[in-house]
Design an enzyme around this catalytic site. Sequence first.
Site, PDB file in Angstrom:
ATOM      1  N   HIS A   1       0.829  -1.207   0.000  1.00  9.81           N
ATOM      2  CA  HIS A   1       0.000   0.000   0.000  1.00  9.81           C
ATOM      3  C   HIS A   1       0.862   1.255   0.000  1.00  9.81           C
ATOM      4  O   HIS A   1       0.596   2.196  -0.764  1.00  9.81           O
ATOM      5  CB  HIS A   1      -0.917  -0.005   1.223  1.00  9.81           C
ATOM      6  CG  HIS A   1      -1.724   1.255   1.356  1.00  9.81           C
ATOM      7  ND1 HIS A   1      -2.763   1.569   0.508  1.00  9.81           N
ATOM      8  CD2 HIS A   1      -1.619   2.304   2.227  1.00  9.81           C
ATOM      9  CE1 HIS A   1      -3.275   2.741   0.852  1.00  9.81           C
ATOM     10  NE2 HIS A   1      -2.598   3.208   1.884  1.00  9.81           N
ATOM     11  N   GLU A   2       1.892   1.274   0.832  1.00 10.14           N
ATOM     12  CA  GLU A   2       2.728   2.467   0.941  1.00 10.14           C
ATOM     13  C   GLU A   2       3.404   2.798  -0.383  1.00 10.14           C
ATOM     14  O   GLU A   2       3.516   3.970  -0.764  1.00 10.14           O
ATOM     15  CB  GLU A   2       3.803   2.270   2.023  1.00 10.14           C
ATOM     16  CG  GLU A   2       3.292   2.288   3.454  1.00 10.14           C
ATOM     17  CD  GLU A   2       2.983   3.689   3.942  1.00 10.14           C
ATOM     18  OE1 GLU A   2       3.218   4.663   3.190  1.00 10.14           O
ATOM     19  OE2 GLU A   2       2.510   3.839   5.079  1.00 10.14           O
ATOM     20  N   SER A   3       3.893   1.781  -1.092  1.00 16.06           N
ATOM     21  CA  SER A   3       4.684   2.026  -2.302  1.00 16.06           C
ATOM     22  C   SER A   3       3.887   1.859  -3.586  1.00 16.06           C
ATOM     23  O   SER A   3       4.476   1.754  -4.663  1.00 16.06           O
ATOM     24  CB  SER A   3       5.889   1.076  -2.330  1.00 16.06           C
ATOM     25  OG  SER A   3       5.450  -0.279  -2.369  1.00 16.06           O
TER      26      SER A   3
END
Length: 540
Positions: free
Chosen positions: A415-417
């Site tokens: 999700h972050e990247s």
Amino acid sequence: MKKIIAVIAAIILLLVLLVTVLTPSDETDLCTPSGLGSSRGVAGGVPAGELSLPEENALSHTTSEFGMRWGSMHKGIDIAQGVGTPIYAFADGVVSAAGSASGFGQWIIIDHNIDGEIFSTVYGHMMEGTLYVQVGDQVKAGQHITDEGYNGEVEPPGPGGAHLHFEVHEGGYFTGGSAVDPRPWLERAVEPGTGSGDTSTPSSVVDKERQPTGGDLPPSSKILSEDKLQINSIRIARSVAANFPQIETIGGWRPVDAYPDHPSGRAVDIMIPDYGTDTGKKLGDDILAYLYGNADFFGVEYFIWRQEYIPANGQSNIMEDRGDPTQNHYDHIHVTTIESGFPTADYDFGSAPAGGSTVPGSSGTSVNDDCQPRLGVDDHLNSDNIPDELVKWIELGGQVCPEVSSPLLAGLLEHESAGFQANAVSPVGAQGYGQFMPGTWAGVGAKVDDNGEIAGPPGSGSPSDPADASMAAARYLCSIAEDQRPLIESGQISGDPTELMLAGYNAGPGAVQQYGGVPPYAETQKYVKIVPETAMKHGY
């Protein structure tokens, strides 16, 4: 991650590179000194319900006011009284940032709620190693939180530019508030030290009935000799003799030693009676906590107690076994101080400080009684949708603590990247798999070896490296979970533990504590749901 550019910086204290001196053993220990916790306080504070000036007599020492200055907005007031002047919390609150900050060198931000009014106070330009609180700490008005310094952008550069930059943000610093003129707020405050209470940490192992001696510290017959001892060493010896009547012998200078500490007059040995008993060990722990809590005042470089090397700033480690209780420092506490010179005949040593601290954690990784990382359960990671270069590290990251499974870590990184993009960069500059801001990576990140263990100093490695990024994210999540566990048990915060941990990663641990649960930020509210959902396809 976008909201944690500052609030995670204090984690640098949890990831300091393992110090290896005095011929330590090849196998170092990441445990903290036994029986010790984290934070320091100062007796007195201010009367209940009052606000505290951030320095004594602060309004008589302002050097620059709020407003336009040199073509830009100066958002605070500058107070200058010299390097080392104690700085106090303005009001009761929760620390939301403590560590490195652009322009400030080191800063502290405290969030406050008084009669429903939310505001934050900012303290800037402190030196490294002088922050006595960390993110998530609850502080009291008038509590000693740091000391004046000259870090960051000061004019003139160096000690001559030392000052406290103090700001007030109505509505909160991280919650969309704005800076306002601090002077009306300061005019409502009282002098620190005018209270009658004790603002030291409630969990401190320091005896709360111990009081400062007052006046010049007297010599003591318990000190074998003050001859050839430097000022800091004498001050430590006299303070321990005055505050701990159980101590009978304190050694100091000797002409020959394997190390220069004693021959130079920079070290003392505090002999612990009945050191092999629980009573003796507790006495030694109490003395260590007292001295560590006042390490800056005493000018301490490092301690050795019960075979453990404990620097005043940095990570402790277990030394090699030297064969007997004296060589292993079980029967005494060794204290080495920084250079301070030798006293004149009429030198005033001041009074012994009261209160103290306990030693901060060493690595941020959850450990068990054997000081080994706590392994998680077999999570049966589904690696079908995970890049091959990440699989090993996500599996290792899922073994750091029980709260962080491999699928959950995979969901967070994906999700972050935005789909496991190694070189992902957000509009605000967050980088890599875990979307670390550069300032955050400097404290949280580190190069790791083939086993996922830290193998470089803080800030080494890369947020775009699969190993470094995965393990940094796992370590940070675990440290959040560890800190939140007692808060959940006490009812200070409530909610699903996984969501609380993820909220701490996204919005900062201080925000979770401030709101008693997942903060009411739209981004964070969405984040704590979507990461577990993403983790489901990885076996969560």
